[in-house]
Design an enzyme around this catalytic site. Sequence first.
Site, short mmCIF file in Angstrom:
data_model
loop_
_atom_site.label_atom_id
_atom_site.label_comp_id
_atom_site.label_asym_id
_atom_site.label_seq_id
_atom_site.Cartn_x
_atom_site.Cartn_y
_atom_site.Cartn_z
N ASP A 114 10.05 67.73 3.23
CA ASP A 114 9.23 67.31 4.35
C ASP A 114 7.85 66.92 3.83
OD1 ASP A 114 7.90 67.20 7.02
OD2 ASP A 114 9.68 68.29 7.69
N ASP A 128 8.03 62.25 1.17
CA ASP A 128 7.83 61.16 2.11
C ASP A 128 9.07 60.28 1.99
OD1 ASP A 128 7.22 58.79 3.43
OD2 ASP A 128 5.19 58.64 2.62
N VAL A 129 9.90 60.26 3.03
CA VAL A 129 11.20 59.60 2.92
C VAL A 129 11.09 58.09 2.77
CG1 VAL A 129 12.40 61.42 4.20
CG2 VAL A 129 11.47 59.44 5.44
N TYR A 177 12.99 52.60 18.25
CA TYR A 177 13.89 53.75 18.20
C TYR A 177 15.33 53.33 18.40
CZ TYR A 177 15.46 58.56 18.82
OH TYR A 177 16.09 59.77 18.67
N LYS A 237 18.35 53.73 15.54
CA LYS A 237 19.50 54.60 15.77
C LYS A 237 20.81 53.83 15.85
CE LYS A 237 17.32 58.43 15.55
NZ LYS A 237 17.52 59.31 14.37
N THR A 256 12.95 70.65 20.79
CA THR A 256 12.15 70.78 19.58
C THR A 256 10.73 70.29 19.86
OG1 THR A 256 12.59 68.53 18.79
CG2 THR A 256 14.19 70.26 18.18
#
Length: 251
Positions: A36, A62-63, A153, A157, A188
């Site tokens: 993360d 950092d992805v 988004y 997805k 969450t």
Amino acid sequence: MRLAGKVALITGGAGGMGSAQARLFAQEGAAVCVADIHTGNGQRVVDEINAAGGRALNTPLDVTRAEQWAEAVAQAEAAFGSLTILCNNAGANFRVSFDDQTEEMWHLIMETALTGAFLGIKAAVPAMRRAGGGSIINIGSIATTRCGDNPGYAASKVGILGLTRAAARAYAKDNIRCNLVSPGHVDTPFIMWIRPLSAATSRTAPTTGAPASTTRRICSGGWPPRRWAAWCSRRRSPMPISSWRRTRQAW
């Protein structure tokens, strides 16, 4: 234990579904890399897992950066000897209308959720080949099949579904399977931040599930690689949930 001897790298592992995945995977016997950008929260998750007798490593990641992915995979192999599970859980969103979404918002969502998953697969597959196989779990959403009016988004997805199918077909021959889990609303901090619920709206808001319940579905496994690859080549619609339930496999 379902995951004894496995090594998992979980992005977004410092909170929400990612931290629930890390805890459950460790309980099931896996060594876990909590990856993360929020390393302080990540260390708290790691400390909790280690205190409970598990094995966990705090992995800054950092992805959106390929070089950081390479470092994270190298850390996993150095600490635990291999890498056999990748959970592409990290994501981003701005709950705004199509008109209000800026180019900067678009790029952040796409680079985190979709490009990040692509870079993760590219980095993890060589390690999984060295380990003799592995499992990649991508996290989708209800937006994977029922898009709203949020362009970034929705596109990310829907895109993760295509990425999952491509990876499943590409790497079945290496004994690496790739599955997509598309949960509904999960309780969450992420979903509360993008759409706070007031007392007035809570009665009409979508039902939310607990992170742990979603994680148990992830931990149950997925289709064997060759069957999933064959299914992808025949079908154009997402895998029905009934099929997922019928074909759960142990790791």
